[in-house]
Design an enzyme around this catalytic site. Structure first.
Site, PDB file in Angstrom:
ATOM      1  N   GLU A  79       0.834  -1.201   0.000  1.00 47.08           N
ATOM      2  CA  GLU A  79       0.000   0.000   0.000  1.00 47.08           C
ATOM      3  C   GLU A  79       0.867   1.249   0.000  1.00 47.08           C
ATOM      4  O   GLU A  79       1.894   1.312   0.657  1.00 47.08           O
ATOM      5  CB  GLU A  79      -0.908   0.001   1.235  1.00 47.08           C
ATOM      6  CG  GLU A  79      -1.936  -1.109   1.251  1.00 47.08           C
ATOM      7  CD  GLU A  79      -3.061  -0.925   0.238  1.00 47.08           C
ATOM      8  OE1 GLU A  79      -3.177   0.179  -0.327  1.00 47.08           O
ATOM      9  OE2 GLU A  79      -3.805  -1.897   0.008  1.00 47.08           O
ATOM     10  N   ARG A  89     -17.629  -0.581   6.699  1.00 48.26           N
ATOM     11  CA  ARG A  89     -18.765  -1.095   5.924  1.00 48.26           C
ATOM     12  C   ARG A  89     -19.449  -2.211   6.709  1.00 48.26           C
ATOM     13  O   ARG A  89     -20.632  -2.466   6.549  1.00 48.26           O
ATOM     14  CB  ARG A  89     -18.278  -1.618   4.564  1.00 48.26           C
ATOM     15  CG  ARG A  89     -19.405  -1.851   3.575  1.00 48.26           C
ATOM     16  CD  ARG A  89     -18.880  -2.225   2.200  1.00 48.26           C
ATOM     17  NE  ARG A  89     -18.053  -3.409   2.210  1.00 48.26           N
ATOM     18  CZ  ARG A  89     -18.502  -4.660   2.412  1.00 48.26           C
ATOM     19  NH1 ARG A  89     -19.783  -4.885   2.639  1.00 48.26           N
ATOM     20  NH2 ARG A  89     -17.670  -5.683   2.383  1.00 48.26           N
ATOM     21  N   CYS A 142      -7.721  -2.486   8.557  1.00 47.00           N
ATOM     22  CA  CYS A 142      -6.412  -2.529   7.896  1.00 47.00           C
ATOM     23  C   CYS A 142      -5.839  -1.119   7.751  1.00 47.00           C
ATOM     24  O   CYS A 142      -4.686  -0.868   8.120  1.00 47.00           O
ATOM     25  CB  CYS A 142      -6.525  -3.178   6.508  1.00 47.00           C
ATOM     26  SG  CYS A 142      -6.718  -4.977   6.567  1.00 47.00           S
ATOM     27  N   HIS A 167      -1.411  -5.677   1.498  1.00 51.02           N
ATOM     28  CA  HIS A 167      -2.635  -6.465   1.423  1.00 51.02           C
ATOM     29  C   HIS A 167      -2.387  -7.750   0.618  1.00 51.02           C
ATOM     30  O   HIS A 167      -1.701  -7.717  -0.403  1.00 51.02           O
ATOM     31  CB  HIS A 167      -3.760  -5.670   0.753  1.00 51.02           C
ATOM     32  CG  HIS A 167      -4.672  -4.983   1.730  1.00 51.02           C
ATOM     33  ND1 HIS A 167      -4.890  -3.627   1.737  1.00 51.02           N
ATOM     34  CD2 HIS A 167      -5.437  -5.488   2.743  1.00 51.02           C
ATOM     35  CE1 HIS A 167      -5.756  -3.320   2.696  1.00 51.02           C
ATOM     36  NE2 HIS A 167      -6.096  -4.434   3.323  1.00 51.02           N
TER      37      HIS A 167
END
Lengths: 215, 215, 215, 215
Positions: A79, A89, A142, A167
Site C-alpha cells: 500500500e 462497511r 487494515c 494487502h
C-alpha cells in the site's frame, strides 16, 4: 536486528485470515543478523493499535510489515498511503462500526508508506509473483492499523525504522466457499514476504518506476 | 452565487472526455440565485492547476465540482481524498510523466473533500442513479487537479467555498470502441451532476452513512 | 410483416426487468411494412415457452428477438447458442428450480441463433452502442426460452422466420440498489433494439467477423 | 487402466501453458490399476484433433481429461458443453484464424461433457480448491479440441470411455507479466487434477447440484 510482521485474526465470518497464516510461517526466521517476529493483531478498532504499539515497544524493530486480507484482490499489494479515517462497511470483531471518524484526532490527513514499494513490486514480479502497488488501503481496520503504525513512526519513532502495509488475497481454501473470487496460495504469499523483507532491507531510496493508477 | 464545474479535455487516445461533455451541458444553467459555469481543463500536470486557479479567481465560486473520466468504473463516484503525489502510468497530453513527485512540495500528504459525499450518494441512489463513494482518485492528472483544488481552498480560500472531485464512467460511444468496459449515458451523468449540485448546496454537515471499503 | 419482441417479467427480487421495459417501448412501432409487437413472458420454466408459442402462432412473425436481463453485463449481447439444459441457480417465479434437466427431451444438444449476430454487433458499435457477441446464455429461463424458440423454429417453422436471443444489462435504477454493477440506460437499449431489428431485416448471410472468445 | 490427460503448448505470446505444466506433473502417476499418461497438444486448429486421436488410438483410455488455459479465470473450471464452431479472436500457433466455421461439418451443434462435473466441483471445494462449472469453453482451440474429443467419443467410441474438458487459470509467473489477472499455483492445479481423476473414476451418474448460471 528485529523485523516485525503483523497479521490479523479472522473477520467477516471467515475462520482463517491469510495475513496471519503467511506471517506466522516466518516467525523465528533468521537470516544473518536479522530475526523475524510475527504478531497476531485483533481485528478491532483501537485494540489493534494497542497490540501493535506493545510489539514495537518490545522489539524495537528496524522494519515493520503489517499485513492484511484484501478479499477480491488477485495480487500481493504493497500500500502507498494510509488515510486518517475509520469508516466501517461492516462491524469489527468487537461489534464496533465507526463511520467517518479520524483514526487519530488532530493527526495529518494521511501518511505515505516508508517502504520501497516500487522496488518491492519490481523484485516480486522478477520472482514470478503477482504484485502491484495499491493506492487505497480502504477505511476499515487494515487502514486503521496502517495509519496508526505510520503515526507512531512519525511521532514516537524507533530510530531507523521503516514501516508499511501490504494487502494479500484470499487463500484458495477460502474461495472454495466464496466462488468466483481470486486467491493466492499460502506458499506464494510466504515467498512474497521473503522478497518484501529482503528488498526493504536492501533498498535505501525507492526506485522511480510507475505504480500509479489513472484513477 | 457561482458554481464552478470543471471537466477535462480528452486523453489516452480518446476523442471525447465524458467529464467535459457532462459539465458543458450545464454551462449557464440557473436555478434561483445559482449560476453554473463550466470550464475545460487541459489534461496536463501543472497547466491543469493554472487553469483551475484562473477560473476560481474569476468566478469566486461557492461550490467547485471538478469532474474527471474514470474508464472502467460503472458508477458516478464522488472522491473522498486527494493525495500529494503525481505518478503517471501514461504521459499527460504534453508528454510529461512525473513519477512519485509531490503535487505541491511541502504541502500535506492529503486533503479530504469538503463536499457532503455521503449525502450525495444517498440522494443519487434515491434518484435511481448508480453512485458510490471512492477512496482513491488515482495518481494521474485527476488526483493532481483534486489535490491542487483542495490545497488552493486551504491556503488561499474563497470564503464559504466547498470543493471536491467526482469521477464518471466512460460514455457508451467510447465503449463501443473498447469492448467489455462499463459505461454511463450522458443524460444520466448530467442528471447526476444536478443532484450533486443540489445536495452540495443544501446539506451542511455530511450525513453519517458508511461509504467505506474493507480495503 | 410482423416482428415479435419478447421481454421478461421481473425476477430475483427485482421490481423491474429491463428486457420488458425496452421491448414495450417499441410495441406498435411501424416502419414501412414492418410492425413491431411486444409480448411479456413469465419468468417460469415451461410457462415461458407456452407464452412464446401462443405469440408466434398469433403473429406468424418474420423475425423474433427474445430479450432477457443479464445482471452484471455491461453490453447489449446477442447470444450465439442455446443449450438443451435447465439448471437453475435460483428458483423461477413459480418456485421451480430444475437441475440438469433437458429443456426438450430428445431434442438436439444445442441450436445456433439464426440472427446475423456479427453484423448486429458491427452496426451497434458503429451507432455508438456497447455490444458484443455472447457465447453462453446461461442455464436459467433465458436460455430455456431461447432453446425453446429455436426448437420451435426448427420443428414447427413459420416460413422465412429468423430468431434469436439478446441479453441486456441492468437499468441504472436497479444498480442504484445493487452498488458496483454495470448498467445501461433504457434509451440506449431501445436504440440498440432498433438497430438489431434493422440489421436482422437487412442482412441475409451474416458477416465473417470474429466475435469469438478464447475461453 | 489408462487415463489420458492432455495439455496445450503455449500460445498468445506466452512462454508457458499451465495446462501442460499441470498434466505433465502427473505423467506416469499410478494408483492401483490406473496409469496416467500426459500428452502435449499443439495449439493449432485441426492438428490438435489429430494429435488427440493418435493418443486415444494408442492408449484406449477409460478417461480423458483435456485441459486448457483460460487466462482471466480464477478457478479450476470443468466445462459443461462443447459447441460446433471455430471462431478465433486471435490466430492459432500456425497463424490460422477460422471465423464461424464448424469444427466438424455435419456434426451436431454441441456435445455435453460425460464427466461428473457437478460431483467434481463438490469434491474440489471440499478439498479447499477454488472450482466452478463453466457453461462456455469459448470458440478457440480449447473448444475445438473439446468438441473433437466428444465427437470422436460419440462416433468412434472406446468402450466405457468418459471424457471432458477443464479450463485452468494463469500461473502466478504469467500474471507477474500481466498485472491485474487472477492466477492459481501449479501445486493447486495438480492437486485439483488428482481430485478430478478420482471423482471421474468413482462417480457413475453425476449428482444433482446446481452449477448453473442465470446468464
Amino acid at each position: 536486528m528485529n523485523v516485525l510482521l503483523t497479521g490479523f485474526e479472522p473477520f467477516d465470518r471467515e475462520t482463517v485470515n491469510p495475513s496471519w497464516e503467511a506471517v506466522r510461517a516466518l516467525d523465528g526466521w533468521r537470516q544473518g543478523a536479522v530475526v523475524v517476529h510475527a504478531r497476531r493483531i485483533p481485528c478491532v478498532f483501537g485494540a489493534a493499535l494497542r497490540a501493535l504499539d506493545t510489539a514495537i515497544d518490545e522489539l524495537q524493530p528496524q522494519l515493520v510489515l503489517a499485513v492484511g486480507q484484501a478479499g477480491g484482490r488477485s495480487e500481493f499489494t504493497p500500500e502507498r498511503v494510509a488515510i486518517n479515517v475509520d469508516d466501517g462497511r461492516i462491524g469489527d470483531n468487537a461489534g464496533h462500526q465507526p463511520i467517518d471518524q479520524p483514526v487519530v484526532a488532530g493527526a495529518p490527513a494521511a501518511y505515505f508508506s516508508t517502504l520501497p514499494i516500487k522496488a518491492m513490486v519490481r523484485d516480486l514480479r522478477a520472482a514470478g509473483i503477482p504484485a502491484a502497488v495499491s493506492n487505497s488501503a480502504g477505511t476499515f481496520v487494515c487502514n486503521h492499523l496502517f495509519f496508526g503504525l505510520m503515526h507512531r513512526a512519525a511521532t514516537r519513532p524507533v530510530p531507523g525504522m521503516r514501516a508499511g502495509f501490504i494487502h494479500v488475497p484470499y487463500l484458495p481454501e477460502q474461495v472454495a466457499r466464496l466462488p468466483g473470487q481470486p486467491s493466492m496460495a499460502l506458499a506464494t504469499m510466504v515467498a512474497a514476504l521473503r522478497v518484501a523483507i529482503a528488498t526493504s532491507l536492501a533498498v535505501g531510496e525507492d526506485i522511480r518506476e510507475t505504480g500509479g493508477q489513472l484513477h
